[in-house]
Each structure stands twice: as structure tokens, then as C-alpha cells.
Design a protein around this motif. Structure first.
Motif, PDB file in Angstrom:
ATOM      1  N   GLN A  38     -18.181  61.145  35.796  1.00 13.96           N
ATOM      2  CA  GLN A  38     -17.236  60.853  34.714  1.00 13.96           C
ATOM      3  C   GLN A  38     -16.971  59.347  34.610  1.00 13.96           C
ATOM      4  O   GLN A  38     -16.937  58.790  33.510  1.00 13.96           O
ATOM      5  CB  GLN A  38     -15.927  61.603  34.937  1.00 13.96           C
ATOM      6  CG  GLN A  38     -14.942  61.455  33.774  1.00 13.96           C
ATOM      7  CD  GLN A  38     -13.761  62.401  33.904  1.00 13.96           C
ATOM      8  OE1 GLN A  38     -13.599  63.079  34.916  1.00 13.96           O
ATOM      9  NE2 GLN A  38     -12.946  62.464  32.872  1.00 13.96           N
ATOM     10  N   ALA A  39     -16.799  58.695  35.752  1.00 14.25           N
ATOM     11  CA  ALA A  39     -16.541  57.257  35.757  1.00 14.25           C
ATOM     12  C   ALA A  39     -17.758  56.483  35.240  1.00 14.25           C
ATOM     13  O   ALA A  39     -17.613  55.519  34.481  1.00 14.25           O
ATOM     14  CB  ALA A  39     -16.185  56.794  37.164  1.00 14.25           C
ATOM     15  N   THR A  40     -18.953  56.923  35.620  1.00 17.28           N
ATOM     16  CA  THR A  40     -20.177  56.245  35.181  1.00 17.28           C
ATOM     17  C   THR A  40     -20.352  56.371  33.672  1.00 17.28           C
ATOM     18  O   THR A  40     -20.702  55.401  32.985  1.00 17.28           O
ATOM     19  CB  THR A  40     -21.400  56.831  35.907  1.00 17.28           C
ATOM     20  OG1 THR A  40     -21.204  56.748  37.316  1.00 17.28           O
ATOM     21  CG2 THR A  40     -22.661  56.077  35.524  1.00 17.28           C
ATOM     22  N   ILE A  41     -20.114  57.576  33.158  1.00 17.67           N
ATOM     23  CA  ILE A  41     -20.243  57.794  31.710  1.00 17.67           C
ATOM     24  C   ILE A  41     -19.202  56.974  30.943  1.00 17.67           C
ATOM     25  O   ILE A  41     -19.492  56.369  29.903  1.00 17.67           O
ATOM     26  CB  ILE A  41     -20.095  59.289  31.387  1.00 17.67           C
ATOM     27  CG1 ILE A  41     -21.258  60.092  31.979  1.00 17.67           C
ATOM     28  CG2 ILE A  41     -20.025  59.511  29.869  1.00 17.67           C
ATOM     29  CD1 ILE A  41     -21.088  61.596  31.886  1.00 17.67           C
ATOM     30  N   LYS A  42     -17.995  56.912  31.478  1.00 20.08           N
ATOM     31  CA  LYS A  42     -16.911  56.204  30.799  1.00 20.08           C
ATOM     32  C   LYS A  42     -17.180  54.702  30.720  1.00 20.08           C
ATOM     33  O   LYS A  42     -16.694  54.032  29.799  1.00 20.08           O
ATOM     34  CB  LYS A  42     -15.586  56.457  31.530  1.00 20.08           C
ATOM     35  CG  LYS A  42     -14.365  56.135  30.703  1.00 20.08           C
ATOM     36  CD  LYS A  42     -13.103  56.679  31.346  1.00 20.08           C
ATOM     37  CE  LYS A  42     -11.898  56.473  30.434  1.00 20.08           C
ATOM     38  NZ  LYS A  42     -10.668  57.065  31.012  1.00 20.08           N
ATOM     39  N   ASN A  43     -17.947  54.173  31.648  1.00 19.74           N
ATOM     40  CA  ASN A  43     -18.242  52.739  31.662  1.00 19.74           C
ATOM     41  C   ASN A  43     -19.373  52.349  30.721  1.00 19.74           C
ATOM     42  O   ASN A  43     -19.665  51.160  30.565  1.00 19.74           O
ATOM     43  CB  ASN A  43     -18.590  52.282  33.079  1.00 19.74           C
ATOM     44  CG  ASN A  43     -17.366  52.228  33.981  1.00 19.74           C
ATOM     45  OD1 ASN A  43     -16.258  51.998  33.519  1.00 19.74           O
ATOM     46  ND2 ASN A  43     -17.574  52.468  35.271  1.00 19.74           N
ATOM     47  N   LEU A  44     -20.013  53.332  30.091  1.00 20.88           N
ATOM     48  CA  LEU A  44     -21.098  53.023  29.160  1.00 20.88           C
ATOM     49  C   LEU A  44     -20.554  52.346  27.902  1.00 20.88           C
ATOM     50  O   LEU A  44     -19.428  52.602  27.470  1.00 20.88           O
ATOM     51  CB  LEU A  44     -21.844  54.303  28.761  1.00 20.88           C
ATOM     52  CG  LEU A  44     -22.698  54.987  29.830  1.00 20.88           C
ATOM     53  CD1 LEU A  44     -23.267  56.288  29.281  1.00 20.88           C
ATOM     54  CD2 LEU A  44     -23.837  54.065  30.292  1.00 20.88           C
ATOM     55  N   GLU A  45     -21.385  51.500  27.309  1.00 19.52           N
ATOM     56  CA  GLU A  45     -21.009  50.843  26.057  1.00 19.52           C
ATOM     57  C   GLU A  45     -20.843  51.881  24.948  1.00 19.52           C
ATOM     58  O   GLU A  45     -21.579  52.864  24.888  1.00 19.52           O
ATOM     59  CB  GLU A  45     -22.098  49.835  25.671  1.00 19.52           C
ATOM     60  CG  GLU A  45     -21.744  48.980  24.454  1.00 19.52           C
ATOM     61  CD  GLU A  45     -22.847  48.011  24.090  1.00 19.52           C
ATOM     62  OE1 GLU A  45     -22.626  47.188  23.193  1.00 19.52           O
ATOM     63  OE2 GLU A  45     -23.944  48.088  24.709  1.00 19.52           O
ATOM     64  N   HIS A  46     -19.871  51.691  24.089  1.00 16.94           N
ATOM     65  CA  HIS A  46     -19.540  52.546  22.938  1.00 16.94           C
ATOM     66  C   HIS A  46     -18.771  53.813  23.321  1.00 16.94           C
ATOM     67  O   HIS A  46     -18.284  54.517  22.433  1.00 16.94           O
ATOM     68  CB  HIS A  46     -20.794  52.964  22.150  1.00 16.94           C
ATOM     69  CG  HIS A  46     -21.543  51.814  21.559  1.00 16.94           C
ATOM     70  ND1 HIS A  46     -20.996  51.017  20.573  1.00 16.94           N
ATOM     71  CD2 HIS A  46     -22.786  51.322  21.819  1.00 16.94           C
ATOM     72  CE1 HIS A  46     -21.879  50.085  20.237  1.00 16.94           C
ATOM     73  NE2 HIS A  46     -22.966  50.235  20.973  1.00 16.94           N
ATOM     74  N   VAL A  47     -18.663  54.133  24.609  1.00 19.96           N
ATOM     75  CA  VAL A  47     -17.921  55.332  25.019  1.00 19.96           C
ATOM     76  C   VAL A  47     -16.428  55.014  25.031  1.00 19.96           C
ATOM     77  O   VAL A  47     -15.985  54.071  25.679  1.00 19.96           O
ATOM     78  CB  VAL A  47     -18.380  55.814  26.406  1.00 19.96           C
ATOM     79  CG1 VAL A  47     -17.476  56.948  26.897  1.00 19.96           C
ATOM     80  CG2 VAL A  47     -19.821  56.280  26.348  1.00 19.96           C
ATOM     81  N   VAL A  48     -15.642  55.817  24.299  1.00 20.30           N
ATOM     82  CA  VAL A  48     -14.192  55.582  24.226  1.00 20.30           C
ATOM     83  C   VAL A  48     -13.397  56.719  24.870  1.00 20.30           C
ATOM     84  O   VAL A  48     -12.184  56.597  25.055  1.00 20.30           O
ATOM     85  CB  VAL A  48     -13.739  55.406  22.757  1.00 20.30           C
ATOM     86  CG1 VAL A  48     -14.323  54.141  22.169  1.00 20.30           C
ATOM     87  CG2 VAL A  48     -14.108  56.615  21.914  1.00 20.30           C
ATOM     88  N   GLY A  49     -14.056  57.797  25.226  1.00 18.28           N
ATOM     89  CA  GLY A  49     -13.341  58.899  25.863  1.00 18.28           C
ATOM     90  C   GLY A  49     -14.297  59.901  26.490  1.00 18.28           C
ATOM     91  O   GLY A  49     -15.370  60.174  25.948  1.00 18.28           O
TER      92      GLY A  49
END
Length: 301
Positions: A78-89
Motif C-alpha cells: 500500500q505504501a509503495t503504491i501510494k508513493n507512485l506519481e499521479h496516485v492520490v488515494g
């Protein structure tokens, strides 16, 4: 300098009043053009809002592999996905929650009873639902997530979702191009009207030239006159925008067709549109008059 500034403004108002027929004709042309611009700005502004709502509702469904179901592994993903560019939630949904949601899709009790037998050995996956800030980034973000260790499958709607977002972007772009085109038309109309005014006052300009007036001094009242005509032409479109949009919003209850298509709230939307219309009117008046008088002074040099 201050006296000269107010003198130019006074002469600009005087020119509008002295050539009232041509001024009204030019202001009417600006009014019609700005009314069309107003309609398309309202449509474009609301398409912007609708696009944001739809892009917010188009989420990437991420399903976690069975060998990554420990809480520490899920937290890391979850933390890795959240740190991706364009991800807001990033919203987490356990396999039990996924099973409950699947059960709610069935209305037949016998089907629910048959499905209930699989609850203990739940075959579903833990999932993340990822929201991005730009619909154009859906595919790229989905591919990055799929490449992560512990991700089983990713679903974002495929080419149909991308085509839908692209269609909405095309509508917004088309509206912006149309507004620019209509603004250019308004400049042309005002330029021609100011040109007629200049020809009617050619003797006056010649006398000013003879007594040593500079091109800037001659040009200034005409530029002010063009701005006044543009401002006068914006009055009716502004009233139409403010009262018309508020009436439409109240009549439709702020929703077009469904909750997905929510209209932009009137405030401060109508105020912003009004300022833009006034700015466009005055800008096209300034540019149109400046172009005409500059061209005339160049010819008569």
C-alpha cells in the motif's frame, strides 16, 4: 502625464457618444459573440467538473497474490503504491470485504446460500483500489503496479476507459479552441468598426498631426474607445451568465442526468466567468482599435 491620461479617457467616452450608431453596432456584435463564448465557457467549465468526477470514479483495481496476505506485506504494498506519481488515494479491501460485496450483488437467496459455502475457503484476493489525479495516467500507473512483487492482477477498464477520458479531454480542448476563435472574430468586428470611426475623423487626425501630436497621443483615445465598446458589449452576456446559470442550476438541482454529472456550483463560478467575459470584451476592444489606428497611422505617415 496624469492630466493626459484622464484626457484620453474623457476623449474615449466622448468618441463613443459622438459616434453612437457605430459604437452600438460594434457593441452589439461584441455582445452576440460574447454570448456564444459565454455558453461554451459554461459548457467547458462543467465538462471540466464532470471529467474530474468521472476520472475520480475510474479507479485501478489491484488484486494481491495469495502469498502476500500478511499484514506487513500488505502495508508495504500500500505504501509503495501510494508513493507512485499521479496516485492520490489507495483504499484497501480485505478478501472478506470483497466476499461480502460479491454477496450483495446477488438477490436470489438460493444463489447466496450456495455462495456462502465458499466463505470459509474464500477464493478471492485482498485488493487495493487506486485513484489517480489524471485519467491519462491510468494505463501507465496500472503497468507500474502490475510490475510490483506480490501483485496478481490489475484492472483499470482497459482501452474503453482510456477512450472515454480522451473523449472528455477532446471536448474540453474543442471548447477552448472555439472560445479563442470567437475572440478573434470579435477583434475583427471591433477593428473594422474603429476603422470606420478613424476614416470619419481623418480630418481631425490630420489637424492633430499638423500641430505636432505623436502617434501615441493620437492612438490613445481610440484604444480607450475600443475598450469602452468592448466593456459595453460584455454587459448583457455577463447578466445572462449570472442569472441564467443560477436559474439553470437551481432548476436542475445541481445535477445533470445523474449524480455522476454534477454541475459546477454557481459561486464563485459565475463571478469568474463574468470577469473573464469583461476581460475578453475589453481586450478585444483594445486589440482591435490598436490594430486599426496603428495601420491607419502607418499608411498616412
Amino acid at each position: 502625464m496624469i492630466r493626459r491620461f484622464f484626457r484620453h479617457i474623457r476623449e474615449g467616452f466622448y468618441g463613443v457618444g459622438r459616434h453612437a450608431a457605430m459604437s452600438v453596432s460594434s457593441a452589439s456584435a461584441v455582445t452576440i459573440t460574447l454570448l456564444i463564448i459565454s455558453i461554451f465557457m459554461i459548457v467547458t467549465g462543467n465538462m471540466q467538473e464532470v471529467t474530474k468526477n468521472i476520472e475520480g470514479s475510474v479507479k485501478i483495481s489491484v488484486f494481491v497474490a495469495y502469498d502476500h496476505e500478511e499484514q506487513s506485506q500488505l502495508d508495504m504494498l500500500q505504501a509503495t503504491i501510494k508513493n507512485l506519481e499521479h496516485v492520490v488515494g489507495v483504499e484497501y479491501s480485505s478478501k472478506d470485504q470483497e466476499f461480502d460485496e460479491l454477496m450483495e450483488t446477488y438477490e436470489d437467496e438460493s444463489a447466496k446460500a450456495a455462495l456462502e459455502t465458499y466463505r470459509e475457503d474464500n477464493p478471492l484476493h485482498d485488493a487495493f483500489y487506486v485513484e489517480v489525479d489524471d485519467g491519462d495516467a491510468l494505463k501507465e500507473t496500472a503497468e507500474k503496479i502490475l510490475a510490483m512483487e506480490g501483485i496478481e492482477t490489475v484492472n483499470y477498464g482497459g482501452d474503453s476507459a482510456l477512450m472515454f477520458v480522451e473523449a472528455l479531454n477532446s471536448v474540453r480542448f474543442g471548447g477552448a479552441v472555439l472560445v479563442l476563435g470567437l475572440s478573434a472574430l470579435a477583434i475583427f468586428l471591433i477593428a473594422n468598426t474603429i476603422k470606420l470611426t478613424i476614416y470619419a475623423r481623418s480630418n481631425e487626425i490630420a489637424i492633430m498631426r499638423d500641430v505636432g501630436a505623436t502617434n501615441g497621443f493620437i492612438r490613445a483615445p481610440f484604444v480607450v474607445e475600443g475598450m469602452i465598446i468592448g466593456a459595453l458589449g460584455a454587459i448583457i452576456p455577463i447578466l445572462f451568465t449570472v442569472f441564467g446559470y443560477i436559474f439553470l442550476y437551481d432548476k436542475l438541482g445541481g445535477v445533470l442526468f445523474s449524480e455522476m454529472f454534477k454541475l459546477t456550483p454557481p459561486h464563485p463560478f459565475v463571478l469568474q466567468l463574468s470577469l473573464v467575459l469583461l476581460g475578453i470584451g475589453m481586450a478585444v476592444g483594445l486589440i482591435g482599435s490598436f490594430m486599426s489606428v496603428t495601420k491607419y497611422l502607418r499608411w498616412k505617415r
